[in-house]
Enzyme design. Structure first.
Site, PDB file in Angstrom:
ATOM      1  N   HIS A 188      45.001  38.858  31.190  1.00  0.00           N
ATOM      2  CA  HIS A 188      43.869  38.169  30.503  1.00  0.00           C
ATOM      3  C   HIS A 188      43.688  38.794  28.930  1.00  0.00           C
ATOM      4  CE1 HIS A 188      42.896  37.829  34.801  1.00  0.00           C
ATOM      5  NE2 HIS A 188      42.806  36.625  34.428  1.00  0.00           N
ATOM      6  N   ASP A 194      43.630  43.015  30.061  1.00  0.00           N
ATOM      7  CA  ASP A 194      44.526  43.646  31.332  1.00  0.00           C
ATOM      8  C   ASP A 194      46.019  42.884  31.413  1.00  0.00           C
ATOM      9  OD1 ASP A 194      44.257  40.955  32.409  1.00  0.00           O
ATOM     10  OD2 ASP A 194      42.506  41.664  33.711  1.00  0.00           O
ATOM     11  N   SER A 227      40.840  31.979  35.799  1.00  0.00           N
ATOM     12  CA  SER A 227      40.097  33.041  35.344  1.00  0.00           C
ATOM     13  C   SER A 227      39.903  33.364  33.821  1.00  0.00           C
ATOM     14  CB  SER A 227      41.026  34.244  35.692  1.00  0.00           C
ATOM     15  OG  SER A 227      42.410  34.230  35.436  1.00  0.00           O
TER      16      SER A 227
END
Ligand SMILES: *[C@@H]1O[C@H](CO)[C@@H](O)[C@H](O)[C@H]1NC(C)=O
Ligand SMILES: *[C@@H]1O[C@H](CO)[C@@H](O)[C@H](O)[C@H]1NC(C)=O
Ligand SMILES: *[C@@H]1O[C@H](CO)[C@@H](O)[C@H](O)[C@H]1NC(C)=O
Length: 370
Positions: free
Chosen positions: A337, A334, A41
């Protein structure tokens, strides 16, 4: 007479034009031809949007709030991520997501690279049920996509313009993976009982090595290998200690993997003719930023920006979560990340950082290498 002069003049101009075209072409040839991105991600630019049953998605607001047009794109970020900044440094557009049907219909969109990265992906197929439940594209499947789908089509596409071997050898193959395997390990008590973190980290590096060898066998020569960060300090892990300190066990795991990966890259270079690489110690970069945030323009290095509860890490960045306004000063977007700004700072390190952070050469040196 007049006619003669004008012909001479235009011939002269024509030669100048030809020379300058050759110069431009030569200098372009020395640069990066394409960027291929593999990973999780941290560098997913929307592949997971096309995995129907995946819950590892970021294609809803407030993700993308700082993206041009304020659109959520599937990037786990308030805006751009490291894949975008890498392409920018290489002087190329961001490599588009492989799984997008639009790109698959029109292979020309892959001319300057392809992004295979997938949120939740691990080096191991079993990490977060990557392959079993089809949540994410595991690293081996990402490399399968490159080898079996993209490479052949690219060759047909590139052949009229470039020597294919040169095109691939001047491309950068960026690999950003490992965090999910480590987080998976620390969440699974059965796994921890069965194997030590040392052994687990070594087998991660060994599996990754197999995939890098497959890329080499299929034309890759220039690799960017990104180590795992200070994962014990991400809001999700800090929460364990109510924010007071980092999870040192997880940090220890990340250090173990990075050591193994460094050794792996040295081995590969010794073993594979013409291979060159940059290794980025993101652990050290993250550690140094956290120790002196102001120096790097950050004010908040513990809490996330989007999420709810303590450290904004008790409830993830879901559509009803609230988010901060001073995103430029947050290290984390978040609970897992980095913000767009943090990704930008990391890529600055990768591109022209000192050997303390990126070695044996930085990305700038790697792209200008023969
Ligand atoms: C295919 O993609 C290329 C590059 O993105 C673009 O220039 C071209 O217009 C596209 N062709 C079609 C038919 O959509
Ligand atoms: C992992 O998945 C790939 C398919 O993407 C498969 O080829 C490979 O054998 C799998 N590895 C293991 C150890 O199961
Ligand atoms: C790797 O890159 C460095 C720095 O540009 C260069 O000096 C070296 O020749 C390259 N090695 C190979 C094997 O291409």
């Amino acid at each position: 007479m007049g006619r003669y002069r004008s012909i001479r003049g235009s011939t002269f101009l024509c030669i100048i034009y030809m020379l300058s075209t050759v110069v431009v072409y030569e200098s372009k040839k020395r640069g990066v031809t394409a960027v291929f991105v593999f990973g999780d991600s941290l560098v997913d630019v929307g592949n997971n949007n096309y995995i129907p049953f995946s819950i590892a998605k970021a294609n809803f607001p407030p993700n993308g709030i700082d993206f041009p047009g304020r659109v959520p794109t599937g990037r786990f970020s308030n805006g751009l991520n490291a894949a975008d900044f890498l392409a920018e440094k290489a002087g190329l557009p961001s490599s588009p997501p492989f799984l997008s049907p639009e790109n698959q219909r029109n292979m020309s969109s892959f001319f300057a690279g392809v992004n295979f990265a997938s949120g939740g992906a691990g080096i191991f197929n079993g990490t977060y049920h990557n392959d079993i439940l089809g949540q994410s594209i595991s690293l081996s499947r990402q490399v399968d996509y490159y080898v079996h789908h993209v490479r052949g089509d690219l060759i047909r596409l590139v052949q009229p313009y470039h020597d294919v071997r040169t095109y691939l050898s001047r491309s950068v193959f960026a690999v950003v993976i490992g965090s999910n395997d480590l987080l998976h390990y620390f969440r699974r008590s059965d796994l921890r009982r069965r194997t030590s973190i040392q052994r687990y980290a070594s087998s991660m590096a060994a599996k990754l090595k197999e995939q890098l060898e497959r890329l080499y066998d299929n034309g890759a020569r220039k690799f960017l290998a990104v180590g795992t960060g200070e994962i014990g300090c991400i809001p999700a892990r800090r929460l364990k200690f109510r924010g007071a300190k980092c999870d040192e066990e997880a940090n220890h795991g990340s250090l173990a993997f990075n050591e193994a990966l460094k050794t792996t890259m040295e081995e590969l270079k010794a073993q594979l003719h013409g291979m060159n690489y940059s290794f980025f110690d993101s652990y050290k970069a993250m550690h140094d930023i956290s120790n002196d945030p102001i120096l790097y323009g950050f004010r908040e290095i513990k809490a996330g920006c989007c999420g709810l509860g303590k450290l904004r890490a008790e409830i993830p960045c879901v559509p009803f979560a609230t988010y901060c306004t001073d995103r430029e000063h947050h290290l984390f977007w978040d609970m897992y990340h980095p913000t767009q700004q943090a990704s930008r700072v990391f890529v600055d390190f990768i591109f022209d950082g000192s050997p303390d952070y990126v070695f044996p050469i930085n990305l700038k040196q790697l792209v200008s290498a023969p």
